[in-house]
Design a protein around this motif. Structure first.
Motif, PDB file in Angstrom:
ATOM      1  N   LEU A 174       0.826  -1.202   0.000  1.00 18.05           N
ATOM      2  CA  LEU A 174       0.000   0.000   0.000  1.00 18.05           C
ATOM      3  C   LEU A 174       0.862   1.255   0.000  1.00 18.05           C
ATOM      4  O   LEU A 174       0.572   2.218  -0.735  1.00 18.05           O
ATOM      5  CB  LEU A 174      -0.924   0.009   1.216  1.00 18.05           C
ATOM      6  CG  LEU A 174      -1.744   1.294   1.411  1.00 18.05           C
ATOM      7  CD1 LEU A 174      -2.610   1.585   0.194  1.00 18.05           C
ATOM      8  CD2 LEU A 174      -2.577   1.219   2.674  1.00 18.05           C
ATOM      9  N   THR A 177       2.068   2.026  -3.364  1.00 19.35           N
ATOM     10  CA  THR A 177       0.973   2.535  -4.186  1.00 19.35           C
ATOM     11  C   THR A 177       0.690   3.995  -3.881  1.00 19.35           C
ATOM     12  O   THR A 177       0.485   4.814  -4.794  1.00 19.35           O
ATOM     13  CB  THR A 177      -0.288   1.687  -3.939  1.00 19.35           C
ATOM     14  OG1 THR A 177      -0.002   0.310  -4.237  1.00 19.35           O
ATOM     15  CG2 THR A 177      -1.439   2.163  -4.812  1.00 19.35           C
ATOM     16  N   VAL A 268      -8.749   3.706   2.154  1.00 19.05           N
ATOM     17  CA  VAL A 268      -8.240   2.346   1.940  1.00 19.05           C
ATOM     18  C   VAL A 268      -9.055   1.344   2.751  1.00 19.05           C
ATOM     19  O   VAL A 268      -9.309   1.560   3.939  1.00 19.05           O
ATOM     20  CB  VAL A 268      -6.760   2.243   2.357  1.00 19.05           C
ATOM     21  CG1 VAL A 268      -6.236   0.826   2.105  1.00 19.05           C
ATOM     22  CG2 VAL A 268      -5.909   3.273   1.628  1.00 19.05           C
ATOM     23  N   ARG A 289     -10.834   4.461  -2.134  1.00 18.67           N
ATOM     24  CA  ARG A 289     -10.142   4.549  -3.424  1.00 18.67           C
ATOM     25  C   ARG A 289      -9.377   3.268  -3.726  1.00 18.67           C
ATOM     26  O   ARG A 289      -9.215   2.899  -4.889  1.00 18.67           O
ATOM     27  CB  ARG A 289      -9.187   5.740  -3.402  1.00 18.67           C
ATOM     28  CG  ARG A 289      -8.419   5.952  -4.693  1.00 18.67           C
ATOM     29  CD  ARG A 289      -7.608   7.229  -4.642  1.00 18.67           C
ATOM     30  NE  ARG A 289      -6.750   7.373  -5.803  1.00 18.67           N
ATOM     31  CZ  ARG A 289      -5.899   8.389  -6.004  1.00 18.67           C
ATOM     32  NH1 ARG A 289      -5.836   9.362  -5.094  1.00 18.67           N
ATOM     33  NH2 ARG A 289      -5.145   8.451  -7.078  1.00 18.67           N
ATOM     34  N   TRP A 290      -8.890   2.608  -2.666  1.00 20.59           N
ATOM     35  CA  TRP A 290      -8.111   1.381  -2.848  1.00 20.59           C
ATOM     36  C   TRP A 290      -8.640   0.276  -1.953  1.00 20.59           C
ATOM     37  O   TRP A 290      -9.042   0.523  -0.813  1.00 20.59           O
ATOM     38  CB  TRP A 290      -6.634   1.599  -2.502  1.00 20.59           C
ATOM     39  CG  TRP A 290      -5.886   2.476  -3.448  1.00 20.59           C
ATOM     40  CD1 TRP A 290      -5.392   2.155  -4.677  1.00 20.59           C
ATOM     41  CD2 TRP A 290      -5.529   3.848  -3.231  1.00 20.59           C
ATOM     42  NE1 TRP A 290      -4.754   3.225  -5.243  1.00 20.59           N
ATOM     43  CE2 TRP A 290      -4.814   4.287  -4.376  1.00 20.59           C
ATOM     44  CE3 TRP A 290      -5.723   4.743  -2.181  1.00 20.59           C
ATOM     45  CZ2 TRP A 290      -4.309   5.570  -4.494  1.00 20.59           C
ATOM     46  CZ3 TRP A 290      -5.238   6.035  -2.293  1.00 20.59           C
ATOM     47  CH2 TRP A 290      -4.539   6.436  -3.440  1.00 20.59           C
ATOM     48  N   THR A 313      -9.526   0.887  -7.100  1.00 15.91           N
ATOM     49  CA  THR A 313      -8.442  -0.007  -7.497  1.00 15.91           C
ATOM     50  C   THR A 313      -8.268  -1.120  -6.476  1.00 15.91           C
ATOM     51  O   THR A 313      -8.142  -0.852  -5.273  1.00 15.91           O
ATOM     52  CB  THR A 313      -7.121   0.768  -7.623  1.00 15.91           C
ATOM     53  OG1 THR A 313      -7.262   1.772  -8.623  1.00 15.91           O
ATOM     54  CG2 THR A 313      -5.966  -0.160  -7.989  1.00 15.91           C
ATOM     55  N   LEU A 315      -5.805  -3.943  -5.191  1.00 13.90           N
ATOM     56  CA  LEU A 315      -4.449  -4.491  -5.200  1.00 13.90           C
ATOM     57  C   LEU A 315      -4.566  -5.974  -4.874  1.00 13.90           C
ATOM     58  O   LEU A 315      -4.990  -6.341  -3.777  1.00 13.90           O
ATOM     59  CB  LEU A 315      -3.566  -3.780  -4.179  1.00 13.90           C
ATOM     60  CG  LEU A 315      -3.434  -2.264  -4.357  1.00 13.90           C
ATOM     61  CD1 LEU A 315      -2.515  -1.681  -3.278  1.00 13.90           C
ATOM     62  CD2 LEU A 315      -2.903  -1.919  -5.737  1.00 13.90           C
TER      63      LEU A 315
END
Length: 392
Positions: A174, A177, A268, A289-290, A313, A315
């Protein structure tokens, strides 16, 4: 990639419960993948996890390293690990699959099982070790086994190194990123589902890096505080299954329903508990967002497509939670020693390089991070096959 090399279902003659083993691939005759225990575990779930392990091994291939990539495999038992019959079932399962562990399947802890419990049950089942199949590939078995034993004996602030390295890898994924996105760690808010081995370690590393953990979820529900939770207090107050004693909560902490972490006001989300946690229905609640997949397969593929269309997004697990597996082999094969500082530094470098490669490939190919990870694996499998022989 083709169908698994081996897929079997075992039925316990005492309880009638089922266990599973899927060997996706072998490299130099050996495969790697943990053993999970949870109620509702299925053969299809284990097959997906085994395929993921093949990818994780390939992604960590370093032609200059001592660590030799293995094939992917996974075991599973359909039982709640808290069930009074769970340990006896575990021992009987290991006895049943003992020939495979002795010959070509290296295994260890996963969801519902600690390494200490796996080791205890393996000894009772008559095994030398849960990873004994890899011993013939070692240059110096005695030194390698001692190095790994020394590493497992290391504790950092009350938590074993073996529990921390996976979370270190997730956190670094993270952080890498965020760095690429130009995001400051300070002010970035995180919600974590699951405060067990992976979720707890991830929360610790992210908190210490300056991020704010605003919510954590366990089996009892979600604990939230928009100003930030005291992660160390929560870790100190959890039991062996990651359930937090509510007596450690502070006045500003609130207790919410178990699925409240999904809609947390955070940049996150870290699903670090069960598979299939995010589906096509509940993904609509996510505003982050992630999503960082600390657990294995927590986001269903259909949900990931919908999330991507909304600019969220994911991961993927095959990259971000692969640090634990890699650390075992980096240590055993001698790429690193047993010290915590060396393990964390090597994990951070390796994970950051892998995440940077994945995100750069995703940008260049116009695909998702998961699509990029699959492309990297497709590039590496032929190289591994050429060097180490038939990949089945």
């Amino acid at each position: 990639m083709t169908s698994p090399l081996l897929s079997l279902t075992w039925t316990d003659d005492v309880t009638g419960r089922q266990g599973f083993l899927v060997v996706d691939r072998l490299v130099r005759g050996v495969s790697s993948g943990g053993l999970r225990m949870r109620a509702g575990c299925t053969l299809d779930e284990i097959a997906g996890l085994a395929r993921g392990m093949t990818m994780k091994e390939a992604l960590h291939y370093n032609p200059e390293g001592r660590y030799i990539p293995l094939g992917g495999a996974k075991g599973g038992i359909d039982c709640d690990p808290r069930d009074p019959e769970a340990y006896g079932l575990l021992v009987r399962y290991l006895r049943a699959v003992r020939p495979y562990i002795e010959s070509f399947w290296t295994t260890g802890e996963d969801l519902g099982l600690t390494q200490d419990l796996v080791d205890k049950a393996a000894a009772e089942a008559g095994l030398v070790s849960s990873i004994q199949a890899v011993y013939p590939l070692l240059d110096d078995e005695t030194a390698a086994r001692q190095r790994l034993a020394d590493a497992f004996a290391v504790e950092v602030d009350g938590i074993g190194l073996d529990e921390l390295v996976g979370g270190c890898g997730v956190a670094e994924s993270l952080l890498a990123t965020l760095d690429r996105a130009g995001m400051s760690y300070q002010g970035t808010r995180v919600a974590v589902q699951g405060l067990g081995t992976m979720g707890g370690a991830t929360a610790r590393f992210l908190s210490r890096a300056g991020l704010t953990v605003v919510a954590v979820a366990d089996i009892k529900g979600t604990i939230a505080n928009p100003a930030g939770l005291d992660v160390e207090a929560l870790l100190a107050g959890r039991d062996a299954y990651g359930t937090v004693d509510r007596a450690v909560l502070r006045p500003g902490d609130s207790e919410l329903p178990g699925d409240a972490w999904l809609s947390a006001d955070a940049e996150v989300l870290v699903p670090a508990a069960v598979s299939y946690a995010v589906d096509t229905a509940n993904q609509e609640r996510i505003t982050a967002r992630w999503i960082v997949e600390a657990a294995n397969m927590p986001v269903l593929p259909e949900a990931e497509e919908l999330l991507a269309a909304r600019g969220v997004t994911v991961l993927p697990d095959v990259v971000v939670n692969s640090g634990t597996n890699a650390w075992w082999w980096w240590t055993l094969f001698g790429d690193i020693g047993p010290a915590a500082d060396e393990a964390f530094a090597y994990t951070r470098r390796s994970m950051r390089a892998l995440v940077d490669l994945m995100l750069a490939r995703a940008q260049a190919d116009g695909t998702t991070p998961r699509g990029a990870a699959h492309a990297i694996v497709a590039d590496r499998l032929p190289v591994i096959a050429e060097r180490f022989g038939r990949y089945r």
